[in-house]
Design a protein around this motif. Structure first.
Motif, mmCIF file in Angstrom:
data_model
loop_
_atom_site.group_PDB
_atom_site.id
_atom_site.type_symbol
_atom_site.label_atom_id
_atom_site.label_comp_id
_atom_site.label_asym_id
_atom_site.label_seq_id
_atom_site.Cartn_x
_atom_site.Cartn_y
_atom_site.Cartn_z
ATOM 1 N N ILE A 4 3.003 -17.333 11.941
ATOM 2 C CA ILE A 4 1.767 -16.673 11.547
ATOM 3 C C ILE A 4 0.751 -17.775 11.284
ATOM 4 C CG2 ILE A 4 0.623 -15.176 9.868
ATOM 5 C CD1 ILE A 4 3.278 -13.870 9.290
ATOM 6 N N LEU A 5 -0.288 -17.831 12.097
ATOM 7 C CA LEU A 5 -1.257 -18.908 11.988
ATOM 8 C C LEU A 5 -2.396 -18.526 11.050
ATOM 9 C CD1 LEU A 5 -1.502 -19.966 15.738
ATOM 10 C CD2 LEU A 5 0.034 -20.823 13.972
ATOM 11 N N ASP A 6 -2.935 -19.519 10.377
ATOM 12 C CA ASP A 6 -4.111 -19.338 9.520
ATOM 13 C C ASP A 6 -3.899 -18.262 8.464
ATOM 14 O OD1 ASP A 6 -5.495 -21.254 11.024
ATOM 15 O OD2 ASP A 6 -6.049 -19.739 12.511
ATOM 16 N N GLU A 7 -2.728 -18.214 7.897
ATOM 17 C CA GLU A 7 -2.430 -17.235 6.847
ATOM 18 C C GLU A 7 -2.025 -17.967 5.567
ATOM 19 O OE1 GLU A 7 -2.439 -13.940 6.793
ATOM 20 O OE2 GLU A 7 -2.620 -13.323 8.892
ATOM 21 N N ASP A 8 -2.582 -17.537 4.441
ATOM 22 C CA ASP A 8 -2.153 -18.073 3.160
ATOM 23 C C ASP A 8 -0.845 -17.395 2.759
ATOM 24 O OD1 ASP A 8 -4.389 -19.698 2.890
ATOM 25 O OD2 ASP A 8 -5.567 -18.055 2.024
ATOM 26 N N PRO A 9 0.096 -18.124 2.156
ATOM 27 C CA PRO A 9 1.362 -17.515 1.733
ATOM 28 C C PRO A 9 1.131 -16.396 0.729
ATOM 29 C CG PRO A 9 1.499 -19.902 1.654
ATOM 30 C CD PRO A 9 0.066 -19.572 1.869
ATOM 31 N N ARG A 10 1.867 -15.316 0.873
ATOM 32 C CA ARG A 10 1.865 -14.234 -0.101
ATOM 33 C C ARG A 10 3.236 -13.575 -0.061
ATOM 34 N NH1 ARG A 10 -1.393 -13.390 4.161
ATOM 35 N NH2 ARG A 10 -1.175 -11.492 5.406
ATOM 36 N N TYR A 11 3.613 -12.927 -1.171
ATOM 37 C CA TYR A 11 4.989 -12.480 -1.329
ATOM 38 C C TYR A 11 5.028 -11.029 -1.801
ATOM 39 C CZ TYR A 11 5.274 -17.527 -1.162
ATOM 40 O OH TYR A 11 5.135 -18.824 -0.780
ATOM 41 N N PRO A 12 6.164 -10.345 -1.567
ATOM 42 C CA PRO A 12 6.256 -8.942 -1.987
ATOM 43 C C PRO A 12 6.035 -8.787 -3.487
ATOM 44 C CG PRO A 12 8.073 -9.515 -0.534
ATOM 45 C CD PRO A 12 7.387 -10.796 -0.871
ATOM 46 N N GLU A 13 5.396 -7.671 -3.834
ATOM 47 C CA GLU A 13 5.163 -7.336 -5.230
ATOM 48 C C GLU A 13 5.827 -5.998 -5.535
ATOM 49 O OE1 GLU A 13 0.963 -7.250 -5.660
ATOM 50 O OE2 GLU A 13 0.704 -9.411 -5.317
ATOM 51 N N ALA A 14 6.097 -5.766 -6.803
ATOM 52 C CA ALA A 14 6.715 -4.507 -7.216
ATOM 53 C C ALA A 14 5.878 -3.332 -6.723
ATOM 54 C CB ALA A 14 6.849 -4.466 -8.732
ATOM 55 N N GLY A 15 6.536 -2.367 -6.118
ATOM 56 C CA GLY A 15 5.840 -1.183 -5.627
ATOM 57 C C GLY A 15 5.410 -1.268 -4.179
ATOM 58 N N ASP A 16 5.560 -2.451 -3.530
ATOM 59 C CA ASP A 16 5.227 -2.564 -2.109
ATOM 60 C C ASP A 16 6.122 -1.662 -1.269
ATOM 61 O OD1 ASP A 16 3.214 -4.335 -2.527
ATOM 62 O OD2 ASP A 16 4.271 -6.107 -1.757
ATOM 63 N N LYS A 17 5.557 -1.058 -0.236
ATOM 64 C CA LYS A 17 6.306 -0.222 0.696
ATOM 65 C C LYS A 17 5.854 -0.539 2.115
ATOM 66 C CE LYS A 17 6.461 3.766 -2.462
ATOM 67 N NZ LYS A 17 6.070 5.191 -2.616
ATOM 68 N N PHE A 18 6.733 -0.315 3.072
ATOM 69 C CA PHE A 18 6.336 -0.424 4.474
ATOM 70 C C PHE A 18 5.458 0.765 4.882
ATOM 71 C CE2 PHE A 18 10.118 -3.246 5.255
ATOM 72 C CZ PHE A 18 9.397 -4.327 5.737
ATOM 73 N N PHE A 19 5.783 1.943 4.382
ATOM 74 C CA PHE A 19 5.163 3.166 4.885
ATOM 75 C C PHE A 19 4.415 3.912 3.778
ATOM 76 C CE2 PHE A 19 9.216 2.521 7.197
ATOM 77 C CZ PHE A 19 8.669 2.127 8.417
ATOM 78 N N ILE A 20 3.087 3.961 3.891
ATOM 79 C CA ILE A 20 2.275 4.840 3.064
ATOM 80 C C ILE A 20 1.383 5.648 4.000
ATOM 81 C CG2 ILE A 20 2.324 3.326 1.041
ATOM 82 C CD1 ILE A 20 -0.492 2.420 1.753
ATOM 83 N N GLU A 21 1.005 6.842 3.589
ATOM 84 C CA GLU A 21 0.292 7.750 4.490
ATOM 85 C C GLU A 21 -1.202 7.862 4.179
ATOM 86 O OE1 GLU A 21 3.041 11.079 6.154
ATOM 87 O OE2 GLU A 21 3.296 11.080 3.956
#
Length: 207
Positions: free
Chosen positions: A3-20
C-alpha cells in the motif's frame, strides 16, 4: 504490505468489515438478484478487466494485480457456463439444475452438449477457437487453485507460468466474453419466453 503513500493505522474496537450505512457514493448494492450466476459472472468479469487495466497502467503493482485478475477470469468462465447450462435446463426441462463441480473442461463439454440439444451449432468457428482456450486454462488452472494458492493440498506448486502478456490476456478474455455473453443473452430471452408460456398455461388451467 503493498500500500503506497499510506500512513499506518490499526483496527479499533467496534471496527467491522460490513456496515450498510454511509454516503451514497460509498455504498455498493447487494440484493437478491445477485444470487443468480449471471450477475455473479458479470461482477467477476468487470473486476478482472479493471484489474488488468490497473496492471497495464501501474508498473509498481503490475505483478500483484495478475493473480486476482486471472482467478476472476477463470471464475467468470465457470459461473457463466453454469448459468448457460442452468438456462438451457430451464428452457427444456423447466428446472434450474446446474453442475455442482468446478472442472472447467467438463462444464464446457456439458454446455456444448446442452446447446446442441436445443438445435444450436456447438461446433461453429467461435466455439472451436474457445475449445483451445478452455483447454489452455484447464491445463494451467484445472481446479481453480493455481491463482489462489501457491501449493495444492499435496504441497505441489500450483503455478506453471512465469510471464503473462497482459494486453493479450485482456483481448482474449474480451473476445471470449463477447461469445459467452451473447449466448447468455439469447438463452435468457428464451428462458423468459418459457417462463411466460408456463405462466399462461398455469393461469389457463385454473380459469
Amino acid at each position: 504490505m503493498i500500500i503506497l503513500d499510506e500512513d499506518p493505522r490499526y483496527p479499533e474496537a467496534g471496527d467491522k468489515f460490513f456496515i450498510e450505512e454511509g454516503e451514497p457514493n460509498e455504498i455498493a448494492w447487494l440484493n437478491k438478484s445477485f444470487q443468480e450466476f449471471g450477475n455473479y459472472a458479470d461482477s467477476y468479469q468487470t473486476g478482472a478487466l479493471n484489474l488488468i487495466n490497473l496492471a497495464l497502467n501501474d508498473t509498481l503493482l503490475r505483478d500483484f494485480h495478475l493473480y486476482p485478475a486471472v482467478f476472476l477470469i477463470r471464475h467468470y468462465l465457470e459461473l457463466r457456463l453454469k448459468e448457460l447450462i442452468q438456462g438451457i435446463n430451464f428452457c427444456t426441462k423447466q428446472n434450474k439444475e446446474f453442475p455442482a463441480h468446478h472442472r472447467l473442461q467438463n462444464l464446457w463439454d456439458e454446455f456444448k452438449i446442452a446447446y446442441a440439444s436445443i438445435g444450436e451449432d456447438a461446433n461453429d468457428t467461435r466455439f472451436q477457437a474457445i475449445d483451445d482456450i478452455i483447454i489452455e486454462m484447464s491445463y494451467f488452472d484445472p481446479n481453480s487453485m493455481a491463482f489462489r494458492y501457491p501449493v495444492d493440498k499435496e504441497g505441489n506448486k500450483t503455478q506453471k507460468l512465469e510471464y503473462v502478456n497482459l494486453s493479450n490476456l485482456k483481448e482474449t478474455f474480451i473476445r471470449v466474453c463477447f461469445v459467452f455473453d451473447g449466448v447468455a443473452s439469447l438463452i435468457a430471452i428464451n428462458a423468459e419466453i418459457t417462463e411466460d408460456l408456463s405462466r399462461d398455461v398455469y393461469s389457463n388451467y385454473w380459469e
